[in-house]
Design a protein around this motif. Structure first.
Motif, PDB file in Angstrom:
ATOM      1  N   UNK A   8      83.643 -34.973  34.279  1.00 11.20           N
ATOM      2  CA  UNK A   8      82.810 -33.890  34.982  1.00 11.20           C
ATOM      3  C   UNK A   8      81.161 -33.962  33.820  1.00 11.20           C
ATOM      4  N   UNK A   9      82.149 -34.020  31.975  1.00 11.13           N
ATOM      5  CA  UNK A   9      81.309 -33.822  30.853  1.00 11.13           C
ATOM      6  C   UNK A   9      80.423 -35.166  31.032  1.00 11.13           C
ATOM      7  N   UNK A  10      80.515 -36.077  31.950  1.00 15.88           N
ATOM      8  CA  UNK A  10      80.053 -37.183  31.263  1.00 15.88           C
ATOM      9  C   UNK A  10      79.141 -37.082  33.192  1.00 15.88           C
ATOM     10  N   UNK A  11      79.606 -36.504  33.375  1.00 15.97           N
ATOM     11  CA  UNK A  11      78.658 -36.497  35.107  1.00 15.97           C
ATOM     12  C   UNK A  11      77.814 -35.458  34.539  1.00 15.97           C
ATOM     13  N   UNK A  12      77.741 -34.544  34.056  1.00 13.69           N
ATOM     14  CA  UNK A  12      76.274 -33.568  33.712  1.00 13.69           C
ATOM     15  C   UNK A  12      75.818 -34.149  32.572  1.00 13.69           C
ATOM     16  N   UNK A  13      76.067 -34.743  31.683  1.00 16.90           N
ATOM     17  CA  UNK A  13      75.640 -35.536  30.600  1.00 16.90           C
ATOM     18  C   UNK A  13      74.658 -36.729  31.840  1.00 16.90           C
ATOM     19  N   UNK A  15      73.750 -37.008  34.397  1.00 14.66           N
ATOM     20  CA  UNK A  15      72.564 -36.281  35.407  1.00 14.66           C
ATOM     21  C   UNK A  15      71.221 -35.777  34.584  1.00 14.66           C
ATOM     22  N   UNK A  16      71.769 -34.884  33.587  1.00 17.60           N
ATOM     23  CA  UNK A  16      70.600 -34.612  32.255  1.00 17.60           C
ATOM     24  C   UNK A  16      69.780 -35.661  32.082  1.00 17.60           C
ATOM     25  N   UNK A  17      70.293 -36.734  31.546  1.00 19.05           N
ATOM     26  CA  UNK A  17      69.796 -38.172  31.223  1.00 19.05           C
ATOM     27  C   UNK A  17      68.547 -38.486  32.226  1.00 19.05           C
ATOM     28  N   UNK A  18      69.398 -38.729  33.603  1.00 19.05           N
ATOM     29  CA  UNK A  18      68.099 -38.747  34.522  1.00 19.05           C
ATOM     30  C   UNK A  18      67.315 -37.884  34.793  1.00 19.05           C
ATOM     31  N   UNK A  19      67.356 -36.674  35.004  1.00 16.14           N
ATOM     32  CA  UNK A  19      65.885 -35.751  35.081  1.00 16.14           C
ATOM     33  C   UNK A  19      65.095 -35.940  33.934  1.00 16.14           C
ATOM     34  N   UNK A  20      65.368 -35.899  32.877  1.00 12.26           N
ATOM     35  CA  UNK A  20      64.892 -36.407  31.507  1.00 12.26           C
ATOM     36  C   UNK A  20      63.883 -37.479  31.236  1.00 12.26           C
TER      37      UNK A  20
END
Length: 119
Positions: A8-13, A15-20
């Motif tokens: 879950x932590x890796x998925x959120x990370x 996702x944040x990189x994709x948004x950025x």
């Protein structure tokens, strides 16, 4: 469970990189005395992070701290009034046989403990 949390932590990370990476349009945030120049993705992730921190702080102040103080008061009152110690109604003779039953009727049983220290 630890592997699930790590995923879950890796998925959120990610996702944040994709948004950025997708929101690279430049923007400026005007404050009273300064101006911040950043991209939309960084501003969005920073706003989400600030929201999480502020929300966690509000939960801590409004729920956790009052419950913790209530728990401390309950523990103090439990220590101040110890529970009464009940006297046992079971007695053993020299041969380690019960001479009083749990019901208090006085009947004897021949149960012997398997290991007694010093005996």
């Amino acid at each position: 469970m630890k592997v699930f949390r790590l995923l879950v932590l890796l998925a959120v990370l990610i996702l944040g990189l994709i948004i950025g990476a997708v929101n690279m349009t430049a923007m400026s945030i005007n404050l009273l005395f300064t101006q911040l120049n950043t991209s939309v993705g960084v501003a969005l992730i920073a706003a989400l992070l600030i929201g999480v921190v502020v929300g966690a702080g509000l939960v801590l102040v409004s729920v956790v701290i009052p419950l913790y103080s209530q728990l401390r008061r309950a523990n103090k009152s439990a220590v101040a009034t110890p529970a009464p110690v009940a006297s046992p109604n079971l007695l053993m003779d020299a041969d380690r046989r019960w001479i009083s039953s749990p019901s208090g009727s006085g009947s004897s049983c021949s149960f012997r403990w398997p290991h007694w220290p010093g005996g």
